[in-house]
Write an enzyme that holds these catalytic residues in place. Structure first.
Site, PDB file in Angstrom:
ATOM      1  N   GLY A   1     -15.156 -20.648  -7.089  1.00 25.94           N
ATOM      2  CA  GLY A   1     -13.731 -20.941  -7.063  1.00 25.94           C
ATOM      3  C   GLY A   1     -13.383 -21.824  -5.885  1.00 25.94           C
ATOM      4  O   GLY A   1     -14.258 -22.423  -5.244  1.00 25.94           O
TER       5      GLY A   1
ATOM      6  N   ASP B   1      10.937   3.275   5.173  1.00 28.81           N
ATOM      7  CA  ASP B   1      10.719   1.894   5.589  1.00 28.81           C
ATOM      8  C   ASP B   1      11.944   1.442   6.373  1.00 28.81           C
ATOM      9  O   ASP B   1      13.073   1.870   6.083  1.00 28.81           O
ATOM     10  CB  ASP B   1      10.506   0.981   4.374  1.00 28.81           C
ATOM     11  CG  ASP B   1       9.847  -0.338   4.744  1.00 28.81           C
ATOM     12  OD1 ASP B   1       8.628  -0.463   4.543  1.00 28.81           O
ATOM     13  OD2 ASP B   1      10.548  -1.227   5.253  1.00 28.81           O
TER      14      ASP B   1
ATOM     15  N   PHE C   1      -8.425   1.060  -1.259  1.00 31.27           N
ATOM     16  CA  PHE C   1      -9.264   0.069  -1.935  1.00 31.27           C
ATOM     17  C   PHE C   1      -8.503  -0.436  -3.161  1.00 31.27           C
ATOM     18  O   PHE C   1      -8.941  -0.276  -4.299  1.00 31.27           O
ATOM     19  CB  PHE C   1     -10.606   0.684  -2.332  1.00 31.27           C
ATOM     20  CG  PHE C   1     -11.394   1.224  -1.170  1.00 31.27           C
ATOM     21  CD1 PHE C   1     -12.154   0.378  -0.378  1.00 31.27           C
ATOM     22  CD2 PHE C   1     -11.355   2.578  -0.857  1.00 31.27           C
ATOM     23  CE1 PHE C   1     -12.884   0.877   0.707  1.00 31.27           C
ATOM     24  CE2 PHE C   1     -12.078   3.079   0.222  1.00 31.27           C
ATOM     25  CZ  PHE C   1     -12.838   2.226   1.013  1.00 31.27           C
TER      26      PHE C   1
ATOM     27  N   VAL D   1       0.831  -1.207   0.000  1.00 30.35           N
ATOM     28  CA  VAL D   1       0.000   0.000   0.000  1.00 30.35           C
ATOM     29  C   VAL D   1       0.863   1.253   0.000  1.00 30.35           C
ATOM     30  O   VAL D   1       0.617   2.198  -0.761  1.00 30.35           O
ATOM     31  CB  VAL D   1      -0.950   0.001   1.212  1.00 30.35           C
ATOM     32  CG1 VAL D   1      -1.696   1.327   1.318  1.00 30.35           C
ATOM     33  CG2 VAL D   1      -1.942  -1.150   1.102  1.00 30.35           C
TER      34      VAL D   1
ATOM     35  N   CYS E   1      -5.997  -9.574   2.410  1.00 31.17           N
ATOM     36  CA  CYS E   1      -7.006  -8.671   2.974  1.00 31.17           C
ATOM     37  C   CYS E   1      -8.274  -9.366   3.467  1.00 31.17           C
ATOM     38  O   CYS E   1      -8.625  -9.240   4.650  1.00 31.17           O
ATOM     39  CB  CYS E   1      -7.395  -7.609   1.936  1.00 31.17           C
ATOM     40  SG  CYS E   1      -6.054  -6.467   1.532  1.00 31.17           S
TER      41      CYS E   1
END
Length: 419
Positions: A244, A26, A143, A7, A251
């Protein structure tokens, strides 16, 4: 940007592409070194292009010091993991550590924006932890679908920003001024709830499709026709209405469990979601049962095509394909797998999965073939060659993407989902 994971990196690259100056931090020094050289550590279309453009324009920089990245910034985005904890809720420790790292570096008037998925009430909790009355806290949920994250960021269905200070929410929304999409400004708890409610609904819809598939098998109907007929209803729609092997990924599993946990803490028993999780678990076992219905698993050689949780990504976290492989292996089968984006890893070794160089090598000597991830190249395999390689001609198509008639003409027994 605090966090250069999936993200954080996508958000940083896209915001710089939109003209903003972004410093992304990071703690993983090796990742930062690679990003500074323009190396993309994840499989994501267009992300390399945006990264190169950001570095070339100097609108995008990467550092290992989050406090330095936050210093002087107008907006500080938190994009750190919120994995599931042992109780099924969200582990907030990474978020809390990120707030602690940047607290003293935030300039007065800055907005701390949580883009990590966190339960309703998290923004308020972070504000209490921050103890900075001169810094607003907002929630701006992501999203992003893996495999189309850049497109989802630049051409989203909607932008959601929540803050108890509406002025702060409007400031965050202005960052997306060049995006042609509806913008919903609300309170922080509502923004956080939107993210969880949306993901949980997708899980419900996928599970419903698999439940309809099980019904079709029981009554002799064709699930493809049934779901196509349902999807033509504008109130229902065809998206996420495909059967499936079960849903997975980074998520849906953790967010669904987290919403169940958050609801319980608030005094509401989200029984519907609990049943959805149970039904998804049953779907995984149903696929294993289809294999066991064709061959005795003890000592059987199984070719597994696909390990990623979906095509277009190299992510195997909570992948239904991986879980099916584990269950087959535990039942005594020898699993040889191939995925175009995934090679051997500690997870595959722990599951007892042998990694093949290509799909044909995976099929060599196999008693059954299981298609678990819908990579387009699997639909184009030379099944005459596959038939010559396999010991027994059994195909379990967990994605309903193969041509049943063509396979049966070649002597294969075929088992799909709901077919």
């Amino acid at each position: 940007m605090v966090g250069a994971g999936y993200v954080g990196l996508t958000t940083a690259a896209c915001l710089s592409w939109m003209g903003h100056r972004v410093v992304c931090s990071d703690i993983d020094e090796q990742r930062i070194d690679g990003l500074q050289r323009g190396e993309v550590p994840i499989l994501e279309p267009r992300l390399g292009e945006l990264l190169s453009a950001g570095l070339g324009s100097k609108r995008l920089r990467f550092v290992t010091d989050s406090a330095a990245a936050a210093s002087g910034a107008d907006f500080v985005f938190l994009c750190v993991p919120t994995p599931g904890n042992s109780a099924g809720g969200a582990d907030m420790s990474f978020l809390e550590a990120a707030v602690g790292a940047v607290r003293d570096s935030l300039r007065p008037g800055a907005v701390l924006v949580n883009k990590s998925t966190a339960p309703p009430g998290s923004a308020a909790a972070l504000a209490r932890m921050l103890q900075r009355g001169d810094v607003a806290v907002a929630s701006n949920p992501e999203f992003l679908r893996q495999g189309s994250a850049v497109e989802d960021f630049l051409e989203p269905d909607r932008v959601v920003v929540g803050a108890d200070e509406r002025a702060a929410a409007r400031r965050v929304a202005e960052l997306y001024a060049s995006v042609d999409a509806p913008v919903l400004i609300t309170d922080a708890a509502s923004a956080e709830s939107i993210k969880y409610a949306a993901n949980a609904f997708l899980a419900v819809k996928l599970t419903y499709a698999n439940s309809v598939a099980a019904l079709c098998e029981a009554v002799g109907a064709d699930v493809d026709d049934v779901l196509a007929g349902m999807g033509l209803d504008g109130r229902i729609g065809a998206n996420y209405l495909q059967p499936g092997p079960g849903w997975g990924g980074s998520c849906l599993p953790k967010d669904t469990l987290a919403l169940i946990g958050a609801s319980a803490e608030a005094g509401y028993d989200f029984a519907l979601l609990r049943s959805v999780v149970a039904a998804n678990e049953a779907q995984l076992e149903r696929i294993v049962g289809k294999v066991a219905g064709r061959v005795a698993l003890q000592g059987a050689r199984i070719a597994l095509l696909g390990l990623a949780f979906k095509a277009g990504t190299d992510d195997s976290r909570d992948s239904p394909a991986m879980e099916i492989a584990r269950r087959l292996s535990r039942a005594g089968a020898v699993v040889s797998a191939y995925d175009p984006a995934i090679s051997g890893s500690p997870a595959t070794r722990e599951a007892g999965i042998a990694i093949a160089a290509d799909a044909y090598q995976a099929c060599h000597g196999a008693n059954a073939l299981v298609l678990a991830t819908q990579w387009p190249e699997f639909e184009k395999l030379d099944f005459d060659r596959v038939a010559r390689l396999m010991a027994d001609l059994h195909v379990i198509d967990a994605r309903n993407c193969l041509d049943r008639e063509a396979l049966e003409q070649r002597g294969f027994s075929y088992s799909g989902v709901g077919r």
